[in-house]
Design an enzyme around this catalytic site. Sequence first.
Site, PDB file in Angstrom:
ATOM      1  N   GLY A  12       0.818  -1.210   0.000  1.00  0.00           N
ATOM      2  CA  GLY A  12       0.000   0.000   0.000  1.00  0.00           C
ATOM      3  C   GLY A  12       0.850   1.257   0.000  1.00  0.00           C
ATOM      4  O   GLY A  12       2.087   1.202  -0.077  1.00  0.00           O
ATOM      5  N   GLN A  13       0.157   2.399   0.112  1.00  0.00           N
ATOM      6  CA  GLN A  13       0.850   3.695   0.050  1.00  0.00           C
ATOM      7  C   GLN A  13       1.848   3.834   1.199  1.00  0.00           C
ATOM      8  O   GLN A  13       3.013   4.146   0.990  1.00  0.00           O
ATOM      9  CB  GLN A  13      -0.186   4.831   0.101  1.00  0.00           C
ATOM     10  CG  GLN A  13       0.421   6.187  -0.209  1.00  0.00           C
ATOM     11  CD  GLN A  13      -0.327   7.349   0.425  1.00  0.00           C
ATOM     12  OE1 GLN A  13      -1.274   7.170   1.185  1.00  0.00           O
ATOM     13  NE2 GLN A  13       0.108   8.546   0.120  1.00  0.00           N
ATOM     14  N   LEU A  14       1.396   3.595   2.413  1.00  0.00           N
ATOM     15  CA  LEU A  14       2.295   3.695   3.569  1.00  0.00           C
ATOM     16  C   LEU A  14       3.247   2.498   3.615  1.00  0.00           C
ATOM     17  O   LEU A  14       4.435   2.645   3.896  1.00  0.00           O
ATOM     18  CB  LEU A  14       1.455   3.764   4.866  1.00  0.00           C
ATOM     19  CG  LEU A  14       2.212   3.797   6.189  1.00  0.00           C
ATOM     20  CD1 LEU A  14       3.154   4.994   6.272  1.00  0.00           C
ATOM     21  CD2 LEU A  14       1.232   3.833   7.369  1.00  0.00           C
ATOM     22  N   ASP A  35       1.355  -9.092   1.736  1.00  0.00           N
ATOM     23  CA  ASP A  35       0.129  -8.442   1.256  1.00  0.00           C
ATOM     24  C   ASP A  35      -0.722  -9.528   0.609  1.00  0.00           C
ATOM     25  O   ASP A  35      -0.266 -10.672   0.448  1.00  0.00           O
ATOM     26  CB  ASP A  35       0.477  -7.326   0.231  1.00  0.00           C
ATOM     27  CG  ASP A  35      -0.591  -6.233   0.179  1.00  0.00           C
ATOM     28  OD1 ASP A  35      -1.746  -6.551  -0.168  1.00  0.00           O
ATOM     29  OD2 ASP A  35      -0.281  -5.077   0.500  1.00  0.00           O
ATOM     30  N   ILE A  36      -1.952  -9.149   0.223  1.00  0.00           N
ATOM     31  CA  ILE A  36      -2.763 -10.108  -0.536  1.00  0.00           C
ATOM     32  C   ILE A  36      -2.591  -9.890  -2.041  1.00  0.00           C
ATOM     33  O   ILE A  36      -3.211 -10.566  -2.847  1.00  0.00           O
ATOM     34  CB  ILE A  36      -4.273 -10.037  -0.171  1.00  0.00           C
ATOM     35  CG1 ILE A  36      -4.752  -8.582  -0.144  1.00  0.00           C
ATOM     36  CG2 ILE A  36      -4.550 -10.749   1.127  1.00  0.00           C
ATOM     37  CD1 ILE A  36      -6.259  -8.437  -0.021  1.00  0.00           C
ATOM     38  N   TYR A 140     -14.894   3.665   8.531  1.00  0.00           N
ATOM     39  CA  TYR A 140     -13.429   3.642   8.706  1.00  0.00           C
ATOM     40  C   TYR A 140     -13.064   4.228  10.080  1.00  0.00           C
ATOM     41  O   TYR A 140     -12.292   3.625  10.847  1.00  0.00           O
ATOM     42  CB  TYR A 140     -12.813   4.469   7.579  1.00  0.00           C
ATOM     43  CG  TYR A 140     -11.326   4.675   7.646  1.00  0.00           C
ATOM     44  CD1 TYR A 140     -10.439   3.615   7.506  1.00  0.00           C
ATOM     45  CD2 TYR A 140     -10.799   5.956   7.816  1.00  0.00           C
ATOM     46  CE1 TYR A 140      -9.064   3.823   7.536  1.00  0.00           C
ATOM     47  CE2 TYR A 140      -9.435   6.171   7.836  1.00  0.00           C
ATOM     48  CZ  TYR A 140      -8.568   5.098   7.707  1.00  0.00           C
ATOM     49  OH  TYR A 140      -7.222   5.318   7.733  1.00  0.00           O
ATOM     50  N   LYS A 144     -11.321   2.466  13.362  1.00  0.00           N
ATOM     51  CA  LYS A 144     -10.073   2.948  13.968  1.00  0.00           C
ATOM     52  C   LYS A 144     -10.292   3.249  15.457  1.00  0.00           C
ATOM     53  O   LYS A 144      -9.428   2.947  16.286  1.00  0.00           O
ATOM     54  CB  LYS A 144      -9.556   4.185  13.234  1.00  0.00           C
ATOM     55  CG  LYS A 144      -9.053   3.895  11.827  1.00  0.00           C
ATOM     56  CD  LYS A 144      -7.858   2.950  11.833  1.00  0.00           C
ATOM     57  CE  LYS A 144      -7.292   2.719  10.440  1.00  0.00           C
ATOM     58  NZ  LYS A 144      -6.220   1.723  10.405  1.00  0.00           N
TER      59      LYS A 144
HETATM   60  P1  NAD Z   1      -3.514   1.272   1.164  1.00  0.00           P
HETATM   61  O1  NAD Z   1      -4.943   1.036   0.846  1.00  0.00           O
HETATM   62  O2  NAD Z   1      -2.663   1.995   0.199  1.00  0.00           O
HETATM   63  O3  NAD Z   1      -2.811  -0.123   1.494  1.00  0.00           O
HETATM   64  C1  NAD Z   1      -3.423  -1.139   2.248  1.00  0.00           C
HETATM   65  C2  NAD Z   1      -2.806  -2.448   1.814  1.00  0.00           C
HETATM   66  O4  NAD Z   1      -3.400  -3.503   2.596  1.00  0.00           O
HETATM   67  C3  NAD Z   1      -3.070  -2.790   0.349  1.00  0.00           C
HETATM   68  O5  NAD Z   1      -1.856  -3.043  -0.339  1.00  0.00           O
HETATM   69  C4  NAD Z   1      -3.970  -4.020   0.403  1.00  0.00           C
HETATM   70  O6  NAD Z   1      -3.752  -4.932  -0.663  1.00  0.00           O
HETATM   71  C5  NAD Z   1      -3.576  -4.625   1.746  1.00  0.00           C
HETATM   72  N1  NAD Z   1      -4.607  -5.509   2.298  1.00  0.00           N
HETATM   73  C6  NAD Z   1      -5.940  -5.340   2.233  1.00  0.00           C
HETATM   74  N2  NAD Z   1      -6.560  -6.376   2.825  1.00  0.00           N
HETATM   75  C7  NAD Z   1      -5.597  -7.202   3.285  1.00  0.00           C
HETATM   76  C8  NAD Z   1      -5.598  -8.451   3.984  1.00  0.00           C
HETATM   77  N3  NAD Z   1      -6.744  -9.050   4.306  1.00  0.00           N
HETATM   78  N4  NAD Z   1      -4.409  -9.012   4.313  1.00  0.00           N
HETATM   79  C9  NAD Z   1      -3.242  -8.421   3.946  1.00  0.00           C
HETATM   80  N5  NAD Z   1      -3.179  -7.253   3.282  1.00  0.00           N
HETATM   81  C10 NAD Z   1      -4.336  -6.662   2.945  1.00  0.00           C
HETATM   82  O7  NAD Z   1      -3.477   2.003   2.603  1.00  0.00           O
HETATM   83  P2  NAD Z   1      -2.333   2.964   3.187  1.00  0.00           P
HETATM   84  O8  NAD Z   1      -2.658   4.337   2.784  1.00  0.00           O
HETATM   85  O9  NAD Z   1      -1.016   2.394   2.903  1.00  0.00           O
HETATM   86  O10 NAD Z   1      -2.656   2.851   4.732  1.00  0.00           O
HETATM   87  C11 NAD Z   1      -1.992   1.932   5.568  1.00  0.00           C
HETATM   88  C12 NAD Z   1      -2.555   2.081   6.963  1.00  0.00           C
HETATM   89  O11 NAD Z   1      -2.339   3.424   7.436  1.00  0.00           O
HETATM   90  C13 NAD Z   1      -4.052   1.812   7.065  1.00  0.00           C
HETATM   91  O12 NAD Z   1      -4.336   1.132   8.259  1.00  0.00           O
HETATM   92  C14 NAD Z   1      -4.638   3.205   7.115  1.00  0.00           C
HETATM   93  O13 NAD Z   1      -5.845   3.214   7.809  1.00  0.00           O
HETATM   94  C15 NAD Z   1      -3.566   3.977   7.846  1.00  0.00           C
HETATM   95  N6  NAD Z   1      -3.625   5.411   7.524  1.00  0.00           N
HETATM   96  C16 NAD Z   1      -3.283   5.852   6.269  1.00  0.00           C
HETATM   97  C17 NAD Z   1      -3.382   7.205   5.972  1.00  0.00           C
HETATM   98  C18 NAD Z   1      -3.019   7.745   4.607  1.00  0.00           C
HETATM   99  O14 NAD Z   1      -3.145   8.946   4.372  1.00  0.00           O
HETATM  100  N7  NAD Z   1      -2.533   6.915   3.688  1.00  0.00           N
HETATM  101  C19 NAD Z   1      -3.832   8.115   6.960  1.00  0.00           C
HETATM  102  C20 NAD Z   1      -4.191   7.614   8.201  1.00  0.00           C
HETATM  103  C21 NAD Z   1      -4.066   6.260   8.484  1.00  0.00           C
END
Ligand code: NAD
Length: 319
Positions: A12-14, A35-36, A140, A144
């Site tokens: 994912g992004q983070l 990841d999945i 969401y 959280k």
């Molecule tokens: P994202 O959607 O880019 O990435 C999430 C990843 O989780 C994806 O690659 C997806 O394939 C994977 N995933 C989904 N279901 C899964 C499962 N059952 N098993 C394994 N992997 C699975 O999200 P992100 O932006 O990278 O966010 C990561 C975390 O940080 C999240 O918990 C999000 O709530 C939190 N967060 C992000 C932001 C932001 O601005 N990006 C802000 C606040 C909190």
Amino acid sequence: MEKSILVIGACGQLGTALTKRLVERYGLSAVWPTDIRQAENYPFPVHTVNALNREELQEFVAEKNITEIYHLAAVLSANGEKRPIESWHINMGSLLNVLEVARTSAVEKVFFPSSIAVFNDSNQKDRTPEDSYLTPGTVYGLSKAAGENWAKYYFEKYGLDVRSIRYPGIIGYDALPGGGTTDYAVDIYHKAVKGENFDCFLEKDTALPMLFMDDATKAAIMLMEAPAENIKVRTSYNIGGFSLRPIDFYEELKKDFPNFEITYSADYRQQIANQWPNSLDDSTAKKDWGWEAEFDLAAMSKIMIEKLTAYYNHEVLNA
Ligand code: NAD
């Protein structure tokens, strides 16, 4: 015990940026990105582990002698509203699996990112306090807020060292955002660098707390490395970066791209953004574990533009 770090949701992004930083710090042999799905051009091998499958997770944790878990998998704010019940199931089911597997294995620490989505428009808008009364308005945010309390429960009941940060909108260049309400703040850079105009799904004056990715990954590692006795907040720490509106990004980008233009077509995400704070009070994180954001809008924009320009030039060269 030697460090062995599991990253769940690593594509994912983070996850993409955090995995890179963890590898830089601890070495590739200490980090297990999972990841999945597989992401294109991902810099490391990714193992397929579904966090909703407790046995699969348990086996992976045992096989790799995992000592720390960064649990990043979640359905984000905007996507969550399209499928509320399924999103609740994914966000809560995966977290409870992680906590249970950690509790019953050699895992010493868990990182769980929370979000500004735990707040609502009934909360103080500016410098929103950490211990605000939480009545989130999205599924969401509900997941959280519940997750933060589960983190505290596992710490108090089982002594599991779960640590958490409430992230603002994160802006980075490594991977595209995954369906959140602050995604526009990443998309706007891509459009400007590609020489395209941008249609923003939020109104121009909607202020939201934001954070550059380098600060987001730094915060996670700082929190995880802090001595346990310093961690006084067992729900989740507020961390702030800067408070920005779409118009602020536009004006900053105009300096490098004078022909860049923006239009505003607010959609359902405007209602989500209206519930969230303008900025957060992060004084507890500063006091407890030394948190400080490094990047402001100008410093972040410089890096975003450099990295994305290099990325799109390379893409054109290889087309
Ligand atoms: P994202 O959607 O880019 O990435 C999430 C990843 O989780 C994806 O690659 C997806 O394939 C994977 N995933 C989904 N279901 C899964 C499962 N059952 N098993 C394994 N992997 C699975 O999200 P992100 O932006 O990278 O966010 C990561 C975390 O940080 C999240 O918990 C999000 O709530 C939190 N967060 C992000 C932001 C932001 O601005 N990006 C802000 C606040 C909190």
